[in-house]
Design an enzyme around this catalytic site. Sequence first.
Site, mmCIF file in Angstrom:
data_model
loop_
_atom_site.group_PDB
_atom_site.id
_atom_site.type_symbol
_atom_site.label_atom_id
_atom_site.label_comp_id
_atom_site.label_asym_id
_atom_site.label_seq_id
_atom_site.Cartn_x
_atom_site.Cartn_y
_atom_site.Cartn_z
ATOM 1 N N ARG A 1 1.975 -1.162 -49.091
ATOM 2 C CA ARG A 1 0.648 -0.522 -49.084
ATOM 3 C C ARG A 1 -0.144 -0.897 -50.326
ATOM 4 O O ARG A 1 -1.360 -0.694 -50.383
ATOM 5 C CB ARG A 1 0.769 1.007 -49.042
ATOM 6 N N LYS B 1 -3.151 -8.397 -38.044
ATOM 7 C CA LYS B 1 -2.738 -8.301 -36.641
ATOM 8 C C LYS B 1 -3.847 -7.730 -35.752
ATOM 9 O O LYS B 1 -3.987 -8.136 -34.604
ATOM 10 C CB LYS B 1 -1.472 -7.468 -36.507
ATOM 11 N N THR B 2 -4.632 -6.784 -36.303
ATOM 12 C CA THR B 2 -5.730 -6.229 -35.501
ATOM 13 C C THR B 2 -6.749 -7.318 -35.182
ATOM 14 O O THR B 2 -7.289 -7.394 -34.077
ATOM 15 C CB THR B 2 -6.404 -5.067 -36.247
ATOM 16 N N GLN C 1 8.615 -2.584 -39.847
ATOM 17 C CA GLN C 1 7.811 -1.392 -40.116
ATOM 18 C C GLN C 1 8.037 -0.306 -39.061
ATOM 19 O O GLN C 1 7.194 0.564 -38.878
ATOM 20 C CB GLN C 1 6.324 -1.760 -40.168
ATOM 21 N N ASP D 1 -0.188 -3.316 -28.777
ATOM 22 C CA ASP D 1 -0.213 -3.203 -30.237
ATOM 23 C C ASP D 1 0.962 -2.335 -30.707
ATOM 24 O O ASP D 1 1.480 -1.517 -29.941
ATOM 25 C CB ASP D 1 -1.538 -2.561 -30.663
ATOM 26 N N GLU D 2 1.379 -2.505 -31.969
ATOM 27 C CA GLU D 2 2.455 -1.707 -32.579
ATOM 28 C C GLU D 2 3.680 -1.656 -31.660
ATOM 29 O O GLU D 2 4.259 -0.597 -31.403
ATOM 30 C CB GLU D 2 1.966 -0.284 -32.883
#
Length: 736
Positions: free
Chosen positions: A609, A32-33, A256, A225-226
């Site tokens: 993770r 996503k970044t 998330q 973002d987020e």
Amino acid sequence: MDFLEQLNHQQRQAVSAGDGPVLVLAGPGSGKTRVLTQRIAYLIASKGVRPYQILAVTFTNKAAREMKSRVDDFLGELASQGLALNTVDGMMLGTFHAICARILRSEAGFLPIEANYVIFDADDQVRLVKSIVREMNLNDKLYRPHRVHAAISSAKNELISADNYPTATYRDEVVKRVYIEYQKRLIASNAVDFDDLLVYAARLLEDNPEIREKYAQRFRHVLVDEFQDTNIAQYSLIKHLASAHKNIFVVGDPDQSIYAWRGADWRNVQRFEQDYPDAQVILLEQNYRSQQTILDAAMAVIDRARNRRRKKLFTERGEGEKLFYYEAPDDYAEAAFIVDTIAQLVASKQFEPGDCAVMYRTNAQSRLLEEAFLQARLPYRLVGAQRFYGRREVKDMIAYLRLAYNANDEASLNRIINVPTRGIGSKSIMSLNTAAKSVGITLGALILDLAGGSDSAYWQQFSNRAAISLADFGVMLANWRVAVQTLTITELFDRIAGDIGYKEYLEDGTEEGLERWENVTELRRLTQDYATRTLEEFLQDVALISDQDTMTETVNAPTLLTLHAAKGLEFGVVFIIGLDDGLLPHNRSFDEPEQMEEERRLFYVGITRAKDKLYLVRSVQRGGRGYAEETYPSRFLDDIPSDLMIGKARTGPRQAGETLWHVPDGGAGTQRTNPISASVIESKYRAGIKVQHSLWGEGIVLNSRIQDDEEIVEVVFESVGIKRLAASLAKLTVIS
């Protein structure tokens, strides 16, 4: 453009999306970044958008710096190919709070504060609430400043003003009064708190069409973002800033969303789709981090969540190994298993120490892990918290025990004489030190003398109020000294904690306060291991364990961290421990459906993770060697298909006091189901010890039980995996 060819289909679709609202639901590890940064570069390089026409919002300064650096590097690379491009200079890129602060200073004329306002930090805010509570003659035990401030902050996150604060109870009425006065004091100080930055900016744009139009016209494109971590105030803010061009590009993953206790509201994703029914919705489902088995387990867990859009996570990294599930007989064996397994993974050259991470629900769970690493003389890194014995509340309770054992311990006395606050301020402490020095006695002896009341020879050296406070403390100390002779350490611990009201002092209505009390509870569990030992032994052992010199500082070491702290990170090997009902999901979520959903998302974050190996670990009994209590497996484990796991995996309903699992039998790959008592059975082999087999080499015992007068041992060997052996025939040699 050429760089689009380097993206997968879904990423390319997001980066090159046309004008209008765009919602990108990005699965974990889906890049996503990369999508965000290349979207900015695409707007500048391909669409001719000027940098000052772009607003990009992140949640941390670090993320903002990284995004700017990436875009700059990318544009520089394109410029080297002959394209005439702008840099990102002029683009407004930063955190919500930083961007709001800039807007407010520019538009201070519309606000009740001046442009040179100051920002109160967290301590400033609580101190201000505390002073208001006192001035209103409120009982600060009933209306604890931290709790009152938390209620005010929550209201601000939802854009609820002081005048409109809802009052269903008398407590709400009190909070409203404090809230009103709190805002008056902030304005009088020409100050704002963190929440005000968001609230003032949102209201500024809401109430002033000309200001809203100015910024909305400037920002042709707004990127966030987020997005799943935004609150109501932040959502309102970005809606206003994108109101002219409607080019709002948000990236996030409601699966998330794990920060509701900070005010985050995952439902903003649903609000976005309702407010922008014509929005393009793009799923990023290709994962570049984990192997497929790990992703399948993660999807099995999160697919049980309510009100969500399903994503089908996939990877080109291959199927990978199955998850390893292990039930330790107790929490000490749980910690030993972690340390031994990491040591074996490193010794076999499969992973570096820094590739390994151990994740848990609460900070208190780190204690036994830290001790196991220290005893094995292996370094570790603790993220997101102090070492267990370095935490304030743990040090406080140890200081109280030390003082009960030795009233002349001035270091401990100075630490806790006014913790919790009992009216013994700095002036009283200064007078206490002066009086003690003048007559040549210790502070402890002086306080014990004052416990006798006004007949004490030293009473007149203090104000009446200070003398009474010191005497009250002296009475408690005298009683604890007597109790040392008759009570167990655990009983003494409970006596002290109850006398000083430590639980009420710590539980201030915040998540941090609850975790602090959990740390105290964990220290209490340790005292239970000393049921037949002395307070002197306990204090000596604790002092040695907490010695900082036993730690080896190194970067290449396993990481210990909470699941909340793990978001955004990745590791080759992940151990998720404490998979018991009551820990994960936490018992605070049992009666709150929304909190239970967040606990599920937290487990999902932990699973995703892991890149290559994932261990799911729990303890059949927990609470120490003194008074351990039986636990029950986390309900979330039921959601993971048994064919994705090896080790112990429960199959079918569980009876009270019984755990069911199936175990791969030898190398044949068949599975058998056997009911096994969850009680700890004495045997020659216990979980976590290393053994040697004449054919298969070194291994680690996973479990041992008595069946038909034979000890059956489950061992994982590096050479052949898990073997289930009869101890009398296997002739295993214990290494350590």
